[in-house]
Design an enzyme around this catalytic site. Structure first.
Site, PDB file in Angstrom:
ATOM      1  N   GLY A  15       0.842  -1.196   0.000  1.00  0.00           N
ATOM      2  CA  GLY A  15       0.000   0.000   0.000  1.00  0.00           C
ATOM      3  C   GLY A  15       0.874   1.241   0.000  1.00  0.00           C
ATOM      4  O   GLY A  15       1.960   1.245   0.566  1.00  0.00           O
ATOM      5  N   GLY A 118       6.559  -2.466   3.154  1.00  0.00           N
ATOM      6  CA  GLY A 118       6.269  -2.980   4.490  1.00  0.00           C
ATOM      7  C   GLY A 118       6.628  -4.449   4.605  1.00  0.00           C
ATOM      8  O   GLY A 118       7.459  -4.959   3.833  1.00  0.00           O
ATOM      9  N   THR A 121       6.399  -6.615   1.280  1.00  0.00           N
ATOM     10  CA  THR A 121       7.443  -6.255   0.297  1.00  0.00           C
ATOM     11  C   THR A 121       8.817  -6.729   0.770  1.00  0.00           C
ATOM     12  O   THR A 121       9.621  -7.252  -0.012  1.00  0.00           O
ATOM     13  CB  THR A 121       7.453  -4.721   0.106  1.00  0.00           C
ATOM     14  OG1 THR A 121       6.143  -4.316  -0.269  1.00  0.00           O
ATOM     15  CG2 THR A 121       8.454  -4.277  -0.940  1.00  0.00           C
ATOM     16  N   ILE A 142       2.053   3.033   6.840  1.00  0.00           N
ATOM     17  CA  ILE A 142       1.320   3.926   7.751  1.00  0.00           C
ATOM     18  C   ILE A 142       0.921   3.168   9.006  1.00  0.00           C
ATOM     19  O   ILE A 142       0.513   3.757   9.986  1.00  0.00           O
ATOM     20  CB  ILE A 142       0.054   4.512   7.092  1.00  0.00           C
ATOM     21  CG1 ILE A 142      -0.898   3.379   6.695  1.00  0.00           C
ATOM     22  CG2 ILE A 142       0.401   5.407   5.920  1.00  0.00           C
ATOM     23  CD1 ILE A 142      -2.337   3.788   6.728  1.00  0.00           C
ATOM     24  N   ASP A 143       1.015   1.826   8.959  1.00  0.00           N
ATOM     25  CA  ASP A 143       0.618   1.025  10.127  1.00  0.00           C
ATOM     26  C   ASP A 143       1.680   1.016  11.221  1.00  0.00           C
ATOM     27  O   ASP A 143       1.395   0.652  12.359  1.00  0.00           O
ATOM     28  CB  ASP A 143       0.350  -0.431   9.702  1.00  0.00           C
ATOM     29  CG  ASP A 143      -0.816  -0.536   8.736  1.00  0.00           C
ATOM     30  OD1 ASP A 143      -1.676   0.360   8.764  1.00  0.00           O
ATOM     31  OD2 ASP A 143      -0.868  -1.505   7.966  1.00  0.00           O
ATOM     32  N   MET A 185      -7.363   3.110   9.528  1.00  0.00           N
ATOM     33  CA  MET A 185      -6.746   1.855   9.079  1.00  0.00           C
ATOM     34  C   MET A 185      -5.908   1.233  10.199  1.00  0.00           C
ATOM     35  O   MET A 185      -5.568   1.889  11.175  1.00  0.00           O
ATOM     36  CB  MET A 185      -5.876   2.095   7.864  1.00  0.00           C
ATOM     37  CG  MET A 185      -6.678   2.240   6.596  1.00  0.00           C
ATOM     38  SD  MET A 185      -5.583   2.358   5.199  1.00  0.00           S
ATOM     39  CE  MET A 185      -6.750   2.139   3.863  1.00  0.00           C
ATOM     40  N   GLU A 238      -9.627  -0.295  12.267  1.00  0.00           N
ATOM     41  CA  GLU A 238     -10.448  -1.163  11.406  1.00  0.00           C
ATOM     42  C   GLU A 238     -10.365  -2.642  11.815  1.00  0.00           C
ATOM     43  O   GLU A 238     -11.250  -3.432  11.513  1.00  0.00           O
ATOM     44  CB  GLU A 238     -10.043  -1.019   9.936  1.00  0.00           C
ATOM     45  CG  GLU A 238      -8.619  -1.490   9.679  1.00  0.00           C
ATOM     46  CD  GLU A 238      -8.167  -1.401   8.235  1.00  0.00           C
ATOM     47  OE1 GLU A 238      -8.931  -0.971   7.372  1.00  0.00           O
ATOM     48  OE2 GLU A 238      -7.000  -1.781   7.985  1.00  0.00           O
ATOM     49  N   ARG A 282     -22.898   8.676  15.148  1.00  0.00           N
ATOM     50  CA  ARG A 282     -22.512   8.821  13.740  1.00  0.00           C
ATOM     51  C   ARG A 282     -21.123   8.198  13.514  1.00  0.00           C
ATOM     52  O   ARG A 282     -20.314   8.135  14.433  1.00  0.00           O
ATOM     53  CB  ARG A 282     -22.442  10.286  13.333  1.00  0.00           C
ATOM     54  CG  ARG A 282     -23.781  10.992  13.343  1.00  0.00           C
ATOM     55  CD  ARG A 282     -24.627  10.575  12.149  1.00  0.00           C
ATOM     56  NE  ARG A 282     -25.781  11.442  11.996  1.00  0.00           N
ATOM     57  CZ  ARG A 282     -26.947  11.251  12.604  1.00  0.00           C
ATOM     58  NH1 ARG A 282     -27.108  10.233  13.421  1.00  0.00           N
ATOM     59  NH2 ARG A 282     -27.943  12.077  12.397  1.00  0.00           N
TER      60      ARG A 282
HETATM   61  O1  F6P Z   1      -0.898  -1.870   5.217  1.00  0.00           O
HETATM   62  C1  F6P Z   1      -1.430  -0.612   5.064  1.00  0.00           C
HETATM   63  C2  F6P Z   1      -2.897  -0.635   4.960  1.00  0.00           C
HETATM   64  O2  F6P Z   1      -3.179   0.697   4.840  1.00  0.00           O
HETATM   65  C3  F6P Z   1      -3.687  -1.292   6.113  1.00  0.00           C
HETATM   66  O3  F6P Z   1      -3.774  -0.504   7.260  1.00  0.00           O
HETATM   67  C4  F6P Z   1      -5.012  -1.475   5.450  1.00  0.00           C
HETATM   68  O4  F6P Z   1      -5.729  -2.497   6.079  1.00  0.00           O
HETATM   69  C5  F6P Z   1      -4.644  -1.879   4.052  1.00  0.00           C
HETATM   70  O5  F6P Z   1      -3.400  -1.279   3.800  1.00  0.00           O
HETATM   71  C6  F6P Z   1      -5.644  -1.438   2.993  1.00  0.00           C
HETATM   72  O6  F6P Z   1      -5.246  -1.934   1.760  1.00  0.00           O
HETATM   73  P1  F6P Z   1      -5.907  -1.505   0.372  1.00  0.00           P
HETATM   74  O7  F6P Z   1      -5.183  -0.289  -0.096  1.00  0.00           O
HETATM   75  O8  F6P Z   1      -5.698  -2.685  -0.508  1.00  0.00           O
HETATM   76  O9  F6P Z   1      -7.360  -1.213   0.620  1.00  0.00           O
END
Ligand code: F6P
Length: 364
Positions: A15, A118, A121, A142-143, A185, A238, A282
């Site tokens: 990602g 990450g 990769t 970003i995780d 995320m 998530e 909400r």
């Molecule tokens: O690994 C980074 C990440 O942003 C995760 O936090 C998220 O679950 C996933 O990629 C989302 O992937 P995609 O871009 O395939 O929706």
């Protein structure tokens, strides 16, 4: 691949994350500008290495990249040369095309390959190391869930964007006396929810690492209401899941090494809150918003340091390593130590303890 470096390849995998372009710029500036090497970029991560899509990267190509979001090379979180889908329908099977990828890299005259990505990769990069390619890894996500580095680039930007969103949600939550859930995320690791939840003044933070109990969440919301805080902010990773339950799957991306995509848990939690407490609720799902746009100053500096050091490592004859940030300094570790591992939030982490001590609930 020869001992003396004259040409290197670079690719961005997984990602995207803010700072990828800043790394590419640093790699090209250091490799081409400082050492005089040729640099070849592969399109769409490992896909370019298998499908033979590459471009020469010159100094002019990376001008103006420092502030640009995304990656000029493109990326893919499905392409894996070691398990490449071939054929259709029932005939579809996974084929190992890593040999072709190595051949292609050799045919381009590459002496080494810089893989920016990450855990997925870098695990593939480690496979290429075992196949004899000189590899250097540069940690992105970003995780922030990679081992052996204090931080990955992209994380600081994601935290900043999520925090700004939570700040904005705060004022509308207060005006309407609502419960507002903000989903960010973080599939297995809750670092983004933890940091942005603390920075944004979240009242409840739900992490994948700490299964939640809906009654505890409602208790906290009702307590706030009784004490004149007539709104609540719930920051939800998530990957959050209830005690004894599972995460909410949004879709399955076939052919991806990690096919599950999560999303929507905050809608489930919001409906359960509304059922139990008499308060309007909400949901805002930030999703890919936190992955786009310009990197923060911190990420620009980190990306530049990591990209530049990756090239210096190769110049010193060190390969099979990932550059990393340790105690404020840039160093490196063996890629094999990072591959196939995810750094989750430890339950006894000082931030968890501090959050609890300052009144934040984790719904447990
Ligand atoms: O690994 C980074 C990440 O942003 C995760 O936090 C998220 O679950 C996933 O990629 C989302 O992937 P995609 O871009 O395939 O929706």
């Amino acid at each position: 691949m020869s001992d003396k470096i004259r040409a290197i390849g670079v690719l961005t995998g997984g990602g995207d994350a803010p700072g990828l372009n800043a790394v590419i710029r640093a790699v090209v500036r250091t490799a081409a500008g400082h050492y005089g090497w040729d640099v070849i970029g592969f399109r769409d991560g490992y896909e370019g290495l298998v499908e033979k899509h590459s471009i020469n990267l010159e100094m002019d190509d990376v001008s103006g990249l420092l502030t640009r979001g995304g990656t000029i090379l493109g990326t893919s979180n499905t392409a894996n040369p070691f398990a490449w889908p071939m054929g259709e329908g029932d005939k579809k099977q996974m084929v190992d095309r890593s040999g072709e990828a190595v051949e292609y890299a050799r045919s381009l005259g590459l002496d080494a390959l810089a893989c920016i990505g990450g855990d997925g990769t870098l695990s593939i990069a480690d496979g290429f190391r075992e196949r004899g390619l000189k590899i250097v890894g540069i940690p992105k996500t970003i995780d922030n869930d990679l081992y052996e580095t204090d931080q990955t680039f992209g994380f600081d930007t994601a935290v900043s964007v999520a925090t700004e969103a939570i700040d904005r949600i705060h004022s509308t939550a207060e005006s309407h006396h609502r419960v507002m859930l903000v989903e960010v995320m973080g599939r297995n690791a809750g670092w983004l929810a933890l940091h942005s939840g603390i920075a944004g003044g979240g009242d409840i933070i739900l992490l994948p690492e700490i299964p939640y109990d809906i009654d505890k969440i409602c208790e906290k919301i009702l307590w706030r209401n009784r004490n004149n805080r007539r709104f609540s902010i719930v920051v939800v990773s998530e990957g959050a899941k209830p005690v004894g339950g599972e995460a909410v799957v949004a879709r399955i991306v076939e052919d991806s090494p990690d096919p599950i995509r999560l999303g929507g848990v905050s809608n489930v939690v919001a409906a359960q809150i509304e059922e139990r407490v008499d308060l309007e609720t909400r949901v805002t799902v930030l999703g890919h918003l936190v992955r786009g746009g310009t990197p923060t100053a911190f990420d620009r500096v980190l990306a530049t340091r990591l990209g530049s050091e990756a090239v210096h490592l190769l110049a010193r004859g060190e390969s099979g390593r990932m550059v990393s940030l340790k105690g404020g300094e840039i160093s490196s570790v063996e890629i094999s130590k990072v591959a196939n591992r995810q750094r989750l939030v430890p339950l006894d982490h000082s931030l968890i303890r501090m959050a609890r001590e300052t009144g934040i609930s984790f719904g447990d």
